[in-house]
Design a protein around this motif. Structure first.
Motif, PDB file in Angstrom:
ATOM      1  N   ASP A  70      45.152  59.901   1.098  1.00 14.92           N
ATOM      2  CA  ASP A  70      45.499  58.564   0.181  1.00 14.92           C
ATOM      3  C   ASP A  70      46.672  58.984  -0.522  1.00 14.92           C
ATOM      4  N   PRO A  71      47.422  58.296  -1.135  1.00 15.22           N
ATOM      5  CA  PRO A  71      48.675  58.655  -1.854  1.00 15.22           C
ATOM      6  C   PRO A  71      47.973  59.742  -3.259  1.00 15.22           C
ATOM      7  N   LEU A  72      49.074  60.440  -3.451  1.00 14.92           N
ATOM      8  CA  LEU A  72      48.559  61.141  -4.694  1.00 14.92           C
ATOM      9  C   LEU A  72      49.319  60.525  -5.906  1.00 14.92           C
ATOM     10  N   LYS A  73      48.545  60.514  -6.885  1.00 11.69           N
ATOM     11  CA  LYS A  73      49.183  59.920  -8.372  1.00 11.69           C
ATOM     12  C   LYS A  73      49.473  61.017  -9.225  1.00 11.69           C
ATOM     13  N   SER A  74      48.960  62.105  -8.979  1.00 12.50           N
ATOM     14  CA  SER A  74      49.479  63.445  -9.625  1.00 12.50           C
ATOM     15  C   SER A  74      49.076  64.562  -9.098  1.00 12.50           C
ATOM     16  N   VAL A  75      49.551  65.831  -9.333  1.00 11.56           N
ATOM     17  CA  VAL A  75      49.463  67.162  -8.696  1.00 11.56           C
ATOM     18  C   VAL A  75      49.114  67.897  -9.891  1.00 11.56           C
ATOM     19  N   THR A  76      48.143  68.254 -10.452  1.00 12.34           N
ATOM     20  CA  THR A  76      47.739  68.793 -11.794  1.00 12.34           C
ATOM     21  C   THR A  76      47.279  70.458 -11.394  1.00 12.34           C
ATOM     22  N   ASP A  77      47.227  71.171 -12.335  1.00 11.94           N
ATOM     23  CA  ASP A  77      46.751  72.767 -12.131  1.00 11.94           C
ATOM     24  C   ASP A  77      45.374  72.747 -11.468  1.00 11.94           C
ATOM     25  N   GLU A  78      44.476  71.540 -11.531  1.00 12.87           N
ATOM     26  CA  GLU A  78      43.144  71.411 -11.253  1.00 12.87           C
ATOM     27  C   GLU A  78      43.104  71.045  -9.729  1.00 12.87           C
ATOM     28  N   SER A  79      44.311  70.440  -9.036  1.00 12.55           N
ATOM     29  CA  SER A  79      44.219  70.100  -7.858  1.00 12.55           C
ATOM     30  C   SER A  79      44.086  71.118  -6.867  1.00 12.55           C
ATOM     31  N   LEU A  80      43.788  70.742  -5.566  1.00 11.49           N
ATOM     32  CA  LEU A  80      43.946  71.596  -4.540  1.00 11.49           C
ATOM     33  C   LEU A  80      45.223  71.572  -4.009  1.00 11.49           C
ATOM     34  N   VAL A  81      46.038  70.904  -3.882  1.00 13.99           N
ATOM     35  CA  VAL A  81      47.509  70.857  -3.370  1.00 13.99           C
ATOM     36  C   VAL A  81      48.162  71.738  -4.494  1.00 13.99           C
ATOM     37  N   TYR A  82      47.885  71.491  -5.666  1.00 19.51           N
ATOM     38  CA  TYR A  82      48.777  72.537  -6.652  1.00 19.51           C
ATOM     39  C   TYR A  82      48.305  73.958  -6.374  1.00 19.51           C
ATOM     40  N   ARG A  83      46.883  74.314  -5.899  1.00 13.23           N
ATOM     41  CA  ARG A  83      46.582  75.636  -5.855  1.00 13.23           C
ATOM     42  C   ARG A  83      47.157  76.069  -4.331  1.00 13.23           C
ATOM     43  N   LEU A  84      47.264  75.274  -3.307  1.00 15.20           N
ATOM     44  CA  LEU A  84      47.822  75.709  -2.246  1.00 15.20           C
ATOM     45  C   LEU A  84      49.258  76.069  -2.456  1.00 15.20           C
ATOM     46  N   ILE A  85      50.174  75.251  -3.170  1.00 12.71           N
ATOM     47  CA  ILE A  85      51.496  75.492  -3.534  1.00 12.71           C
ATOM     48  C   ILE A  85      51.781  76.765  -4.334  1.00 12.71           C
ATOM     49  N   ARG A  86      50.974  77.017  -5.296  1.00 11.74           N
ATOM     50  CA  ARG A  86      50.868  78.321  -6.183  1.00 11.74           C
ATOM     51  C   ARG A  86      50.657  79.509  -5.362  1.00 11.74           C
ATOM     52  N   ASN A  87      50.082  79.329  -4.463  1.00 15.44           N
ATOM     53  CA  ASN A  87      49.754  80.662  -3.394  1.00 15.44           C
ATOM     54  C   ASN A  87      50.504  80.511  -2.278  1.00 15.44           C
TER      55      ASN A  87
END
Length: 250
Positions: A70-87
């Motif tokens: 589904d469309p993302l409304k936010s990418v915070t530091d608690e989200s899985l997508v954020y964790r993927l990008i950080r790593n």
């Protein structure tokens, strides 16, 4: 070897453009230009899968279920997508295209449960499932026990059939397909996520209907897909993740 090389290989084999229109497949996170240090194959891109990838130095996850659907409304530091990008982990997801493809999940499921003479059948929505035959006629009770054994999971079913031979299979949530699949002259149908009313309808129709669970009917692809990638890219370490948080009380 880059993420794009892996993507191109998977696209050639499983054709991302063949996914159903509602789906979200392909390269979903990261850079196609990243050099691949390791690949993790999983059904779901969970926190556990990401931790396994990080622990093994793998920077590419190949998942079945899309990490972004589904469309993302936010990418915070608690989200899985954020964790993927950080790593710095890229994700390629192959969903309904992998379900349908030759060598994909539906064909693999049919083979795992022991069906023979397997054929491709396309429904009215353009989705391709499989129909095959048991080696010899079998009762619904015995077929359920065999499927449970092959998939190592409990099976919920209806059926008093004592002569099951022709069986349709569709991995994942295929309960709504019962009515169209029944037109193929089947004795039984194996899928997952079946609603109560669909079970009742199958009973009234005289069709044995088996629910082996969403995870159980799809996780079977992780190992062969990982082995396929190991063979295609022998210089890259490939890992399997079979995690599911779902538990069963017996």
């Amino acid at each position: 070897m880059t993420v794009n090389d892996i993507y191109t290989y998977l696209d050639d084999k499983y054709n991302f453009s063949s996914a159903l229109s509602y789906d979200n497949v392909g390269h979903l996170v990261g850079s196609l230009n990243s050099t691949v240090t390791g690949i993790l194959v999983c059904l779901d891109c969970t926190d556990e899968a990401v931790s396994m990838a990080v622990g093994n130095g793998a920077n590419l996850i190949v998942s079945h279920h899309p990490v972004i659907f589904d469309p993302l409304k936010s990418v915070t530091d608690e989200s899985l997508v954020y964790r993927l990008i950080r790593n710095d982990i890229s994700v390629i997801s192959a969903h309904t295209n992998l379900d349908q493809a030759d060598g994909g999940i539906n064909e693999t499921l049919a083979k795992v449960i022991g069906l023979e003479n397997i054929e491709r059948v396309t429904d009215s929505e353009g989705f391709v499932y499989r129909i095959g035959e048991t080696k010899e006629p079998v009762s619904a009770d015995d077929f359920a026990k065999e499927v449970s054994k092959k998939l190592s999971l409990p099976v919920k079913y209806v059926g008093t059939n004592t002569h099951i031979k022709r069986v349709a299979v569709c991995s994942g949530s295929g309960g709504s397909m019962l009515y169209e699949v029944a037109e193929q002259g089947i004795d039984a149908y194996l899928t997952a996520d079946i609603k109560h009313d669909v079970f009742m309808d199958a009973h009234a129709m005289g069709i044995a209907l088996f629910d082996a669970g969403h995870f159980g009917t799809e996780d079977i692809i992780v190992k062969p897909l990982a082995e396929e990638l190991k063979k295609a890219f022998p210089d890259i370490d490939v890992y399997e993740n079979h995690f599911s948080p779902i538990k069963f009380a017996r």
